[in-house]
Design a protein around this motif. Structure first.
Motif, PDB file in Angstrom:
ATOM      1  N   ASP A  66       0.865  -1.177   0.000  1.00 60.37           N
ATOM      2  CA  ASP A  66       0.000   0.000   0.000  1.00 60.37           C
ATOM      3  C   ASP A  66       0.900   1.224   0.000  1.00 60.37           C
ATOM      4  OD1 ASP A  66      -2.163   1.709   0.187  1.00 60.37           O
ATOM      5  OD2 ASP A  66      -2.811   0.996   2.166  1.00 60.37           O
ATOM      6  N   ARG A  67       0.846   1.983  -1.099  1.00 64.05           N
ATOM      7  CA  ARG A  67       1.739   3.142  -1.214  1.00 64.05           C
ATOM      8  C   ARG A  67       0.944   4.405  -1.528  1.00 64.05           C
ATOM      9  NH1 ARG A  67       6.753   1.428  -4.910  1.00 64.05           N
ATOM     10  NH2 ARG A  67       5.105   1.136  -6.468  1.00 64.05           N
ATOM     11  N   ILE A  68       1.472   5.513  -1.034  1.00 62.60           N
ATOM     12  CA  ILE A  68       0.900   6.831  -1.251  1.00 62.60           C
ATOM     13  C   ILE A  68       1.688   7.506  -2.373  1.00 62.60           C
ATOM     14  CG2 ILE A  68       0.430   9.092  -0.221  1.00 62.60           C
ATOM     15  CD1 ILE A  68      -1.270   6.777   0.944  1.00 62.60           C
ATOM     16  N   LEU A  69       0.947   8.041  -3.339  1.00 61.60           N
ATOM     17  CA  LEU A  69       1.531   8.766  -4.462  1.00 61.60           C
ATOM     18  C   LEU A  69       1.671  10.228  -4.055  1.00 61.60           C
ATOM     19  CD1 LEU A  69       2.383   8.826  -7.469  1.00 61.60           C
ATOM     20  CD2 LEU A  69      -0.049   9.133  -8.017  1.00 61.60           C
ATOM     21  N   LEU A  70       2.863  10.752  -4.234  1.00 60.39           N
ATOM     22  CA  LEU A  70       3.155  12.136  -3.860  1.00 60.39           C
ATOM     23  C   LEU A  70       3.439  12.962  -5.109  1.00 60.39           C
ATOM     24  CD1 LEU A  70       5.674  11.300  -1.000  1.00 60.39           C
ATOM     25  CD2 LEU A  70       3.251  11.852  -0.741  1.00 60.39           C
ATOM     26  N   TRP A  71       2.849  14.142  -5.195  1.00 63.45           N
ATOM     27  CA  TRP A  71       3.134  15.112  -6.254  1.00 63.45           C
ATOM     28  C   TRP A  71       3.866  16.253  -5.578  1.00 63.45           C
ATOM     29  CZ3 TRP A  71       2.778  15.621 -11.458  1.00 63.45           C
ATOM     30  CH2 TRP A  71       2.923  16.901 -11.975  1.00 63.45           C
ATOM     31  N   GLN A  72       5.128  16.438  -5.912  1.00 62.45           N
ATOM     32  CA  GLN A  72       5.970  17.466  -5.305  1.00 62.45           C
ATOM     33  C   GLN A  72       5.858  17.441  -3.778  1.00 62.45           C
ATOM     34  OE1 GLN A  72       4.756  21.056  -7.358  1.00 62.45           O
ATOM     35  NE2 GLN A  72       5.782  20.419  -9.241  1.00 62.45           N
ATOM     36  N   GLY A  73       5.818  16.215  -3.219  1.00 66.99           N
ATOM     37  CA  GLY A  73       5.803  16.029  -1.779  1.00 66.99           C
ATOM     38  C   GLY A  73       4.431  15.943  -1.133  1.00 66.99           C
ATOM     39  N   ASP A  74       3.366  16.311  -1.856  1.00 73.12           N
ATOM     40  CA  ASP A  74       2.012  16.265  -1.293  1.00 73.12           C
ATOM     41  C   ASP A  74       1.310  14.970  -1.692  1.00 73.12           C
ATOM     42  OD1 ASP A  74       2.214  18.845  -0.170  1.00 73.12           O
ATOM     43  OD2 ASP A  74       1.601  19.770  -2.069  1.00 73.12           O
ATOM     44  N   ALA A  75       0.587  14.372  -0.747  1.00 72.78           N
ATOM     45  CA  ALA A  75      -0.168  13.148  -1.020  1.00 72.78           C
ATOM     46  C   ALA A  75      -1.304  13.459  -1.989  1.00 72.78           C
ATOM     47  CB  ALA A  75      -0.718  12.570   0.277  1.00 72.78           C
ATOM     48  N   VAL A  76      -1.324  12.720  -3.120  1.00 74.10           N
ATOM     49  CA  VAL A  76      -2.354  12.948  -4.138  1.00 74.10           C
ATOM     50  C   VAL A  76      -2.996  11.652  -4.627  1.00 74.10           C
ATOM     51  CG1 VAL A  76      -1.317  15.116  -4.915  1.00 74.10           C
ATOM     52  CG2 VAL A  76      -0.727  12.979  -6.085  1.00 74.10           C
ATOM     53  N   GLY A  77      -2.504  10.495  -4.172  1.00 73.25           N
ATOM     54  CA  GLY A  77      -3.075   9.250  -4.661  1.00 73.25           C
ATOM     55  C   GLY A  77      -2.591   8.041  -3.889  1.00 73.25           C
ATOM     56  N   ARG A  78      -3.058   6.894  -4.369  1.00 72.85           N
ATOM     57  CA  ARG A  78      -2.739   5.614  -3.722  1.00 72.85           C
ATOM     58  C   ARG A  78      -2.551   4.540  -4.780  1.00 72.85           C
ATOM     59  NH1 ARG A  78      -7.034   2.206  -0.026  1.00 72.85           N
ATOM     60  NH2 ARG A  78      -5.469   1.283   1.333  1.00 72.85           N
ATOM     61  N   GLU A  79      -1.640   3.626  -4.481  1.00 68.62           N
ATOM     62  CA  GLU A  79      -1.466   2.411  -5.279  1.00 68.62           C
ATOM     63  C   GLU A  79      -1.445   1.237  -4.303  1.00 68.62           C
ATOM     64  OE1 GLU A  79       1.641   1.090  -8.624  1.00 68.62           O
ATOM     65  OE2 GLU A  79       2.484   1.109  -6.589  1.00 68.62           O
ATOM     66  N   LEU A  80      -2.336   0.266  -4.524  1.00 70.00           N
ATOM     67  CA  LEU A  80      -2.418  -0.925  -3.684  1.00 70.00           C
ATOM     68  C   LEU A  80      -2.246  -2.134  -4.596  1.00 70.00           C
ATOM     69  CD1 LEU A  80      -3.045  -1.898  -0.749  1.00 70.00           C
ATOM     70  CD2 LEU A  80      -5.425  -2.071  -1.461  1.00 70.00           C
ATOM     71  N   VAL A  81      -1.159  -2.879  -4.390  1.00 66.30           N
ATOM     72  CA  VAL A  81      -0.780  -3.970  -5.291  1.00 66.30           C
ATOM     73  C   VAL A  81      -0.443  -5.217  -4.488  1.00 66.30           C
ATOM     74  CG1 VAL A  81       0.899  -4.715  -7.031  1.00 66.30           C
ATOM     75  CG2 VAL A  81       0.155  -2.335  -6.978  1.00 66.30           C
ATOM     76  N   THR A  82      -0.996  -6.354  -4.943  1.00 70.40           N
ATOM     77  CA  THR A  82      -0.598  -7.640  -4.374  1.00 70.40           C
ATOM     78  C   THR A  82       0.339  -8.319  -5.355  1.00 70.40           C
ATOM     79  OG1 THR A  82      -2.515  -8.770  -5.323  1.00 70.40           O
ATOM     80  CG2 THR A  82      -2.730  -7.962  -3.068  1.00 70.40           C
ATOM     81  N   ARG A  83       1.278  -9.040  -4.816  1.00 69.52           N
ATOM     82  CA  ARG A  83       2.231  -9.786  -5.637  1.00 69.52           C
ATOM     83  C   ARG A  83       2.256 -11.226  -5.162  1.00 69.52           C
ATOM     84  NH1 ARG A  83       3.975  -4.582  -5.203  1.00 69.52           N
ATOM     85  NH2 ARG A  83       4.795  -3.638  -7.121  1.00 69.52           N
TER      86      ARG A  83
END
Length: 160
Positions: A66-83
């Protein structure tokens, strides 16, 4: 995945809970507006649904990254991936509406596709039928393999 000069990823933490709620609520705003609920009812309903979803994710995707996507340091999204040994499962990519269209979704997908190709395993996901995300996935080689209304079950084989 090659770094990008304007956005990056970091692991999600418990402190991201309110951001993740806001991200979820933003993704449901249009459909909830159409219900005729008051603002308070929409908030209560959305918080309840978010809680259910987080619980479901914990039960079924507890091993997900579970990762937070940052745009120029600000939280703007999420990526949740199973492997798993034979599959990459893209459970969630969500980006705040004001940040969509900047190439972040494609950037995330290119990283997963490179991983898929290197490991010779497919990527699978569910997407709302007719959503903008569906077109994004199709542009990146995902194909619809099953109608699970109101979602499509999509897959991308591990080819370059």
């Amino acid at each position: 995945m090659q770094p990008h000069p304007e956005f990056s990823l970091r692991s999600a933490t418990p402190q991201d809970s309110e951001f993740l709620y806001q991200l979820y609520a933003g993704s449901r705003a249009d459909e909830l507006q159409a219900t005729g609920f008051s603002a308070e009812q929409r908030e209560a309903f959305c918080r309840m649904q978010f809680g259910f979803r987080q619980h479901h994710y914990g039960l079924h995707f507890g091993h997900a990254q579970d990762r937070i996507l940052l745009w120029q340091g600000d939280a703007v999204g999420r990526e949740l991936v199973t492997r798993d040994p034979d599959l990459i499962g893209l459970t969630d990519i969500a980006i705040l509406s004001g940040y969509r269209g900047r190439g972040m979704g494609s950037f995330l997908l290119r990283g997963l596709i490179a991983e898929s190709v290197a490991q010779k395993i497919p990527i699978e996901l569910h997407v709302d039928q007719g959503s903008r995300a569906q077109a994004l996935y199709e542009r990146h080689g995902f194909i619809i393999v099953e109608d699970q209304f109101p979602n499509w079950y999509m897959r991308r084989p591990p080819v370059s």
